[in-house]
Design an enzyme around this catalytic site. Structure first.
Site, PDB file in Angstrom:
ATOM      1  N   CYS A   7       0.865  -1.182   0.000  1.00  0.00           N
ATOM      2  CA  CYS A   7       0.000   0.000   0.000  1.00  0.00           C
ATOM      3  C   CYS A   7       0.899   1.228   0.000  1.00  0.00           C
ATOM      4  O   CYS A   7       2.092   1.126  -0.331  1.00  0.00           O
ATOM      5  CB  CYS A   7      -0.985  -0.016   1.166  1.00  0.00           C
ATOM      6  N   ARG A  13      -3.211  -0.525   5.607  1.00  0.00           N
ATOM      7  CA  ARG A  13      -3.843  -1.625   4.860  1.00  0.00           C
ATOM      8  C   ARG A  13      -2.951  -2.840   4.676  1.00  0.00           C
ATOM      9  O   ARG A  13      -3.353  -3.967   4.996  1.00  0.00           O
ATOM     10  CB  ARG A  13      -4.304  -1.118   3.477  1.00  0.00           C
ATOM     11  N   ASP A 117      -8.075   3.891   1.293  1.00  0.00           N
ATOM     12  CA  ASP A 117      -7.103   4.321   2.297  1.00  0.00           C
ATOM     13  C   ASP A 117      -7.847   4.824   3.540  1.00  0.00           C
ATOM     14  O   ASP A 117      -8.585   5.808   3.462  1.00  0.00           O
ATOM     15  CB  ASP A 117      -6.268   5.446   1.674  1.00  0.00           C
TER      16      ASP A 117
END
Ligand code: 4NP
Length: 145
Positions: A7, A13, A117
């Site tokens: 990410c 994440r 996000d």
């Protein structure tokens, strides 16, 4: 199989995807190597975001010992699959690739979709956890030994 979750910051994440898939792979007797990295360098050496640690712990996964690292060329060679969380990650990682072998490893973690996000929204962590958890179950089912 060697899997890298990617990410932007490697603190929200991809640490979840890393921790959940590694746990499930081990549990199902798969000899997988699972790691994670970020395209950005801001959080190198840091533990995951406390909100990711908390939501993982709530569902029985300990990701607190992970430390953020930045994606390197060596990683693009070493891993068999490089799963990215959103379109921006995809673009950034593909830009880093230097040959077709590297490029062919890069895939969206959610086929045809993105993991948003959650960094700026505390309420997103639960949803993001659930999206990632469900996809990890699928990867385990589909996956090789
Ligand atoms: P991640 O979330 O890519 O899921 O780890 C982010 C973490 C940090 C930042 C952005 C996204 N940041 O801008 O510092």
């Amino acid at each position: 199989m060697k899997v890298l979750m990617v990410c932007l910051g490697n603190i929200c994440r991809s640490p979840l995807a890393h921790g959940i898939l590694a746990h499930k792979a081990k549990e199902s007797g798969k000899n997988w190597i699972v790691e994670s990295a970020g395209t950005g360098n801001w959080h190198i050496g840091n533990a995951p975001d406390s909100r990711s640690i908390a939501v993982a712990a709530k569902y029985g996964f300990d990701i607190s010992q992970q430390r953020a690292q930045q994606l390197t060329q060596e990683m693009l060679d070493y891993y068999d699959k490089i799963y990215v969380m959103d379109e921006q990650n995809y673009q950034d990682v593909v830009e880093m690739t230097q040959n077709d072998a590297q490029k062919s490893k890069v895939e969206l973690f959610l086929p045809g979709g993105t993991v948003p996000d959650p960094y700026w929204d505390d309420n997103m962590f639960e949803l993001v956890f659930k999206m990632i958890h469900a996809r990890c179950d699928q990867l385990i089912k589909e996956g090789r030994k």
